[in-house]
Design an enzyme around this catalytic site. Structure first.
Site, PDB file in Angstrom:
ATOM      1  N   PHE A 119       0.821  -1.216   0.000  1.00  0.00           N
ATOM      2  CA  PHE A 119       0.000   0.000   0.000  1.00  0.00           C
ATOM      3  C   PHE A 119       0.856   1.268   0.000  1.00  0.00           C
ATOM      4  O   PHE A 119       0.385   2.340   0.347  1.00  0.00           O
ATOM      5  CB  PHE A 119      -0.933   0.009   1.218  1.00  0.00           C
ATOM      6  CG  PHE A 119      -1.851  -1.184   1.251  1.00  0.00           C
ATOM      7  CD1 PHE A 119      -2.973  -1.217   0.427  1.00  0.00           C
ATOM      8  CD2 PHE A 119      -1.593  -2.266   2.068  1.00  0.00           C
ATOM      9  CE1 PHE A 119      -3.825  -2.327   0.435  1.00  0.00           C
ATOM     10  CE2 PHE A 119      -2.430  -3.380   2.087  1.00  0.00           C
ATOM     11  CZ  PHE A 119      -3.549  -3.414   1.272  1.00  0.00           C
ATOM     12  N   LYS A 135      -6.692  -4.765  -1.941  1.00  0.00           N
ATOM     13  CA  LYS A 135      -5.796  -3.835  -2.647  1.00  0.00           C
ATOM     14  C   LYS A 135      -6.568  -3.011  -3.688  1.00  0.00           C
ATOM     15  O   LYS A 135      -6.498  -1.780  -3.722  1.00  0.00           O
ATOM     16  CB  LYS A 135      -4.669  -4.621  -3.307  1.00  0.00           C
ATOM     17  CG  LYS A 135      -3.825  -3.825  -4.263  1.00  0.00           C
ATOM     18  CD  LYS A 135      -3.009  -2.761  -3.545  1.00  0.00           C
ATOM     19  CE  LYS A 135      -2.470  -1.752  -4.527  1.00  0.00           C
ATOM     20  NZ  LYS A 135      -1.174  -1.244  -4.224  1.00  0.00           N
ATOM     21  N   CYS A 156      -0.872   3.807 -10.729  1.00  0.00           N
ATOM     22  CA  CYS A 156      -1.714   2.861  -9.983  1.00  0.00           C
ATOM     23  C   CYS A 156      -3.218   3.102 -10.144  1.00  0.00           C
ATOM     24  O   CYS A 156      -3.939   2.231 -10.614  1.00  0.00           O
ATOM     25  CB  CYS A 156      -1.338   2.903  -8.506  1.00  0.00           C
ATOM     26  SG  CYS A 156       0.392   2.527  -8.247  1.00  0.00           S
ATOM     27  N   LYS A 160      -4.905   2.457 -13.695  1.00  0.00           N
ATOM     28  CA  LYS A 160      -4.942   1.042 -14.120  1.00  0.00           C
ATOM     29  C   LYS A 160      -5.754   0.187 -13.134  1.00  0.00           C
ATOM     30  O   LYS A 160      -6.475  -0.706 -13.535  1.00  0.00           O
ATOM     31  CB  LYS A 160      -3.527   0.507 -14.331  1.00  0.00           C
ATOM     32  CG  LYS A 160      -2.891  -0.177 -13.149  1.00  0.00           C
ATOM     33  CD  LYS A 160      -1.566  -0.836 -13.503  1.00  0.00           C
ATOM     34  CE  LYS A 160      -0.714  -1.051 -12.268  1.00  0.00           C
ATOM     35  NZ  LYS A 160      -1.271  -1.918 -11.227  1.00  0.00           N
TER      36      LYS A 160
END
Ligand code: UGA
Length: 369
Positions: free
Chosen positions: A94, A146, A202, A205
């Site tokens: 993260f 996530k 990040c 996508k």
């Protein structure tokens, strides 16, 4: 950390994943999972790494997947490894670019996903020196945590940018609105800075990949589609602000752009909102001269200036696109001197408005009239 590791002899570099895997107990897969042509994550790097190390892994070692991968990838890695004695554990990361070391050492939580309890405990034990809540769950949940976290953070940002648009319409100040919202602990004050839209390697996508994962399983994640649409509209809205500042047209206008990276404290230009906006400005006929303290090679179509004042020379409008500290307290007298017109679009709300207004600049920000 790398220097320290090399000096103490605890870190060694070798060529080839197989060479690194031969003697280790834990094997971290940290390869990229870029967006494939259809929006789904491309797993080829992950599969290639697993195929390379599979044959040489010591007995009973553990493969830990740090890459952001679609639900079910732990099983894919297991299959490619072809090793029934080796457990595969999902352990999503993260950390943020620009504060990666700090984020890694001071995480908000550590998430471990595994079907194999003893492998999960072995991976958890690696984090004993880290003070953070640790949760062990199944691999699908870990992988979803996530994506859902990044998607939620992107949603927060699109939401606040949409609220900023409302603030402009009703004459409210988004800075105060966000402050007032953030005191509510259920909302929280973090990650609510309005801006030119979100980007980077990040969020774009991962939001698209999450829509794709949902689609694949029969759920239309319409809310998340809306989050992406609001973001693309934000690029357009900032381009409109620059155009309005230039007097309604950008044809033949000269625009100074401060900032090219997707956020400060990184040199990463991938999916940068700054580049999205500059592309739109150029399409509308503007000549753009940019300055970014972390960028030395000009992206296509952009002229790069040697410093923030050189970028402003002869400019009709200055637009601030990245929140670098260098841009917060410049010598505004110098800026005023070199610009053709004193007009600023502050898409990060970081400039000292009072100082600019004293010099009779026209200034607009995001969500503030
Ligand atoms: C993001 C997540 O924050 C990390 O938790 C995650 O681990 C990482 O992606 C990843 O998946 O690897 P990062 O891409 O480094 O980290 O960037 P952020 O700091 O999250 O910023 C993303 C975008 O949102 C930037 O364009 C930034 O300018 C924008 N942003 C961020 C805002 O516009 N306002 C804010 O208040 C915060």
């Amino acid at each position: 950390l790398v220097d320290e590791g090399l000096r103490s002899g605890k870190l060694r570099f070798v060529v080839g994943a197989a060479e690194a895997a031969k003697e280790a107990e834990f094997h971290y897969l940290c390869v990229p999972t870029p967006q494939g042509p259809d929006g789904a994550a491309d797993l080829s790097y992950l599969e290639a790494a697993a195929a390379e190390i599979g044959p040489v892994l010591p007995n009973d070692s553990v493969v830990v997947n740090k890459s952001t991968v679609p639900v079910g990838s732990t099983r894919v890695v297991s299959r490619v490894l072809g090793r029934s004695d080796v457990a595969v554990v999902s352990n999503p990361e993260f950390l943020r670019e620009g504060s990666a070391v700090h984020d890694f050492l001071h995480p908000d939580r550590v998430v471990i996903g595994s079907e194999d309890q003893s492998a999960a405990v072995r991976v958890a034990s690696l984090y004993l020196g880290v003070a953070a809540p640790m949760m062990v769950t199944d691999p699908a949940s870990a992988e979803t945590i996530k994506y859902a976290s990044n998607a939620f953070l992107a949603t927060k940002l699109s939401f606040v940018n949409a609220v900023a648009a409302v603030c402009e319409a009703v004459g409210a100040d988004v800075n105060d609105v966000v402050l007032g919202m953030g005191y509510d602990k259920r909302i929280g004050s973090e990650f609510l800075r309005p801006g030119p839209g979100w980007g980077g390697s990040c969020f774009p996508k991962d939001t698209r990949a999450m829509i794709h994962i949902a689609d694949d399983h029969g759920y239309d994640f319409d809310l998340l589609r809306g989050v992406i649409t609001v973001n693309e509209e934000q690029f357009e809205r900032v381009a409109d602000k620059v155009s309005d500042m230039a007097g309604g047209t950008l044809d033949g206008a000269r625009v100074a752009a401060w900032g090219l990276t997707f956020k400060a404290r990184t040199d990463d230009l991938r999916e940068s909102p700054a580049l999205e906006i500059i592309r739109r400005l150029i399409e509308r006929g503007a000549e753009v001269v940019a300055y970014d303290p972390a960028v030395e090679t000009a992206p296509d179509g952009v002229t790069l200036a040697s410093d923030l004042y050189a970028a402003c020379e002869g400019a009709n409008v200055l637009v601030v696109l990245t929140e670098w500290d260098d841009f917060r307290w410049p010598d505004f007298d110098k800026v005023a001197e070199v610009m053709a017109d004193r007009r600023v679009v502050d898409a990060r709300n970081i400039l000292d408005r009072a100082a600019l207004q004293r010099l009779e600049f026209d200034v607009v920000g995001i969500g503030r009239t």
